[in-house]
Each structure stands twice: as structure tokens, then as C-alpha cells.
Design an enzyme around this catalytic site. Sequence first.
Site, PDB file in Angstrom:
ATOM      1  N   ASP A 123       1.066  -1.669  -0.179  1.00 30.87           N
ATOM      2  CA  ASP A 123       0.403   0.018   0.715  1.00 30.87           C
ATOM      3  C   ASP A 123       0.816   1.749   0.063  1.00 30.87           C
ATOM      4  O   ASP A 123       0.940   2.256   0.755  1.00 30.87           O
ATOM      5  CB  ASP A 123      -0.962  -0.012   1.278  1.00 30.87           C
ATOM      6  CG  ASP A 123      -2.386   0.937   1.450  1.00 30.87           C
ATOM      7  OD1 ASP A 123      -2.087   1.781   0.035  1.00 30.87           O
ATOM      8  OD2 ASP A 123      -2.963   1.472   1.908  1.00 30.87           O
ATOM      9  N   HIS A 175       3.558  10.490  -0.063  1.00 31.96           N
ATOM     10  CA  HIS A 175       2.827  12.007  -0.186  1.00 31.96           C
ATOM     11  C   HIS A 175       3.905  13.379  -0.487  1.00 31.96           C
ATOM     12  O   HIS A 175       4.957  12.927   0.335  1.00 31.96           O
ATOM     13  CB  HIS A 175       1.676  11.968   1.003  1.00 31.96           C
ATOM     14  CG  HIS A 175       0.792  11.039   0.488  1.00 31.96           C
ATOM     15  ND1 HIS A 175      -0.401  11.798  -0.170  1.00 31.96           N
ATOM     16  CD2 HIS A 175      -0.384  10.268   1.257  1.00 31.96           C
ATOM     17  CE1 HIS A 175      -1.498  11.196  -0.051  1.00 31.96           C
ATOM     18  NE2 HIS A 175      -1.544   9.969   0.703  1.00 31.96           N
TER      19      HIS A 175
HETATM   20 ZN   LIG Z   1      -7.490   0.761   0.275  1.00 35.42          ZN
END
Ligand SMILES: [Zn+2]
Length: 441
Positions: free
Chosen positions: A313, A317
Site C-alpha cells: 500500500d 505524499h
Molecule cells: Zn485502500
Amino acid sequence: MAEHALVFRHVRAIDPGRALDAVVDVVVERGHITRVGVDAGEALLREPRVRVIDRAGAWLLPGLIDLHTHLREPGEEYKEDLASGLAAAAAGGFTAVCAMPNTKLVNDTRAITEMLVHKARAIGGTRLHPIAAITVGRKGEALTEMGDLKSAGAVAVSDDGSCVSSSAVMRRALEYAGTFDLTVIQHAEDHALTAGADMHEGAVSTRLGLRGWPSVAEDVIVARDVLLAEYTRARYHVAHVSTKGAVRILREAKSRGLPVTAEVTPHHLLLTDAALLGYDTACKVNPPLRSEEHVAAVKAGLADGTIDCIATDHAPHSPLEKDCELSQASPGMVGLELCVPLLLGLVHDGTLSLARFVHALTRGPAGVVGLRHEGLREGAAADLTLVDPDAPFVIDPSRFRSKSQNSPFNGRKVKGRVLATLVDGRFAFQDDSLSAERHHE
Ligand SMILES: [Zn+2]
């Protein structure tokens, strides 16, 4: 000048799918593994144009696969783009990554899927497999043209970042994806239960006075979807499982032979919601870091096979999205370059067996989306990851290939690093120590 052959001398070759765990030589020629065996490379050692990598104690693994990566292209290239993301993946030991469609321009069309495939091919190195959206614009309403998306190169569908909330849409998505043999990957979150949430709902959120994301918001979606998957007999996969309830539901579903699979992230295995006590926005992720009982449940699920794979994941950012109040911060942390060193900690301390660790990053994810996985055997394409399991180092974000540095693990002391990543027998990444060695030859 390119080598004729590459010899990994006296490496510990590990491929649990082939019951392989032995100190051998592995020879790579013309993009393929040509020999595996004790001293199998000996005859080549003095040949011209043969590169020998002799690193006692190193592990040679089938190339790692990440099922859940956010590469931010198209639309948010200041956070990451295909080139930086694939370089980060290679540095993390990944020979293939699956890119989620929740980019600024959503990947819900053949044109975007094709653009990603072509661009990644031109960049080279780590392979890119796009995951396309389930619904147009990820709005949860009209289904995408899944046949088109698959023929353009999509390996699965997901509205990741948002849950497919409507049972009717989810049912049709499973049926439609099933006709193209595409797995439906769900971001399991009942948005009505999580509106405005900043972290896991529990003792820590109460203490901090923050709005909580209750674990049951994941459980109810997984329970409903398992019933829909059973009804439609379609392949269903749960992204980033984080709760005890979801693990229990999946375990029961698997015990009845349903075609359901799941992944867990390194951070959900390694951190609890207590990490939020300092209001550190780097620890804000979705689903949120959970309490101890949930972390114990996902670890047990990974160990017993209820959870099929580990997925990063990877969610880059910039400081714009993270140097702000917790409630304003975007969720997510980078993961590609940290996955192996962080998880080796769990292998070293005995929480995760070496065989499960390797499976969960190779054959496990390949099986979920039907990627070819040839493993570590003679004749296979040479997609390989070389790891020094014992090298101590400190995670230093200034060395990331990723454009972003948002991680709560920065500065952590770890043991074990990726030395090299080969895709089709070519180096997609090599550690400084290996490239230096090369110059002395
Ligand atoms: Zn997700």
C-alpha cells in the site's frame, strides 16, 4: 559490455513453492535461470564475460511482487511518477508491482491502462501491472468496460481508496469481472461508519479526542462481500485487511473453499494505534493502525494462510499533504523500499516463518491476480531478488528512490537489505556494494 552469464555463487536459494531452501549456485544466461545446483556455476567461474556474485549468507528469492502500489501517475507526479515509483520498487526488491487506479485521472479506461503499460515498458526494470477501476470515476455506480481494460493489460479491478458501497453494484461487479476472470479487490470500509474519522476507534482515540474509524466498518463490508462472492462464485480479494473480525470471516469463508483472498500491509503488522499518541501524521493511514488485538489477529491470519499475501500500500505524499494537522493530513505512507527490511524483523524474531514471508511476497500475490510465477527453477525467466538478511542499517529517507519520504519508520534501525533485483536477467537495481564490486573486476 554485457555479460554472457551471471553466476550467483553459494547463495541460499529459497522458493517455498518448490520446497527449495539450499545453498547452491544459480546461473543466469540470456534472461533465464539455466542452472541451479551445488557448484553448478563452477565451470563458468574463469570464463570471460561471466560476472560472479559471491556473497556468503545472501538469500536469492524469486522476484517479489507488490499487489498494492500507488504510483500517482497520471495527475500527482509531484508525489511520485512511474519512473520514480518503479525505481523505488526495484530498490525494494520488487520485480513486479500492481498499480492502483485512484490516480488524479482515474484509470477507468483502456486509454489510461495502455498509457501506463507502454510508459512502464519504455522505462524498463520492474514490471508494471495496472489495476483498473471497478466503477467509472470510482463513483460506485456504473461499471467500467472490464473486457477492454483486461485486454489493455489490467490484471484486476478495484476502486481502492473508496469502497464499493452498494450491494447491487458489488454483485454486478463480481458477476461482470468473473466473466473476464478478473479478481475484484475491495477497499472494505463502510463509509457511513467512518465519516470524519482520523484513526482507529478505541482507547487511544478517546484519549486523544479524535474521531474513530471502528473496526466493524471493515467487518460488515467483508462479511457482505463474502456472501456476494459465494452467491456469484467470483474471485474476491480484500485489500489491506486490518481487523480481527475480517480475519475471522475470511478464515471461515476459506474453510468452505470460497474463492476469497486477502492481503495485509507491513504497517498493520508492525504498528498499533498507540503510534498516533504523538499526533504523527506519518502514522495516519486508511484503514487506520489498529489496537494490539487486531494486530495479533492479522499476524495469526498471515501465519496460518487466511491472509495470502503482503502488499505495501505504498502511498507517497508530499509535505503539503502531511505537514499539517492530523485531521487535515492525507492517509498513507511509503512502503516499497521499507517492506523487506521491516518484515525481516518479524522473520528474525520468529513471528513470521521464512517460508511464509517469501510466499506472501511471491506466489501469494501472483495467485491472487493470476500473474505468471515461474519461481526459482531452471528454465524460468530470471526475475530474482538478492537479499542480505543480516546487514544492519538505518532507514534514511534521503536515500529513497521514491519522490516522497512520508514514513514513520524513518531513522529506525533495521537488519537486512535488498542487494539486487533482476528482471528478465537484467539488473533493475543493485546496491552500492555490488556495483562497487563490479568496478574492481
Ligand atoms: Zn485502500
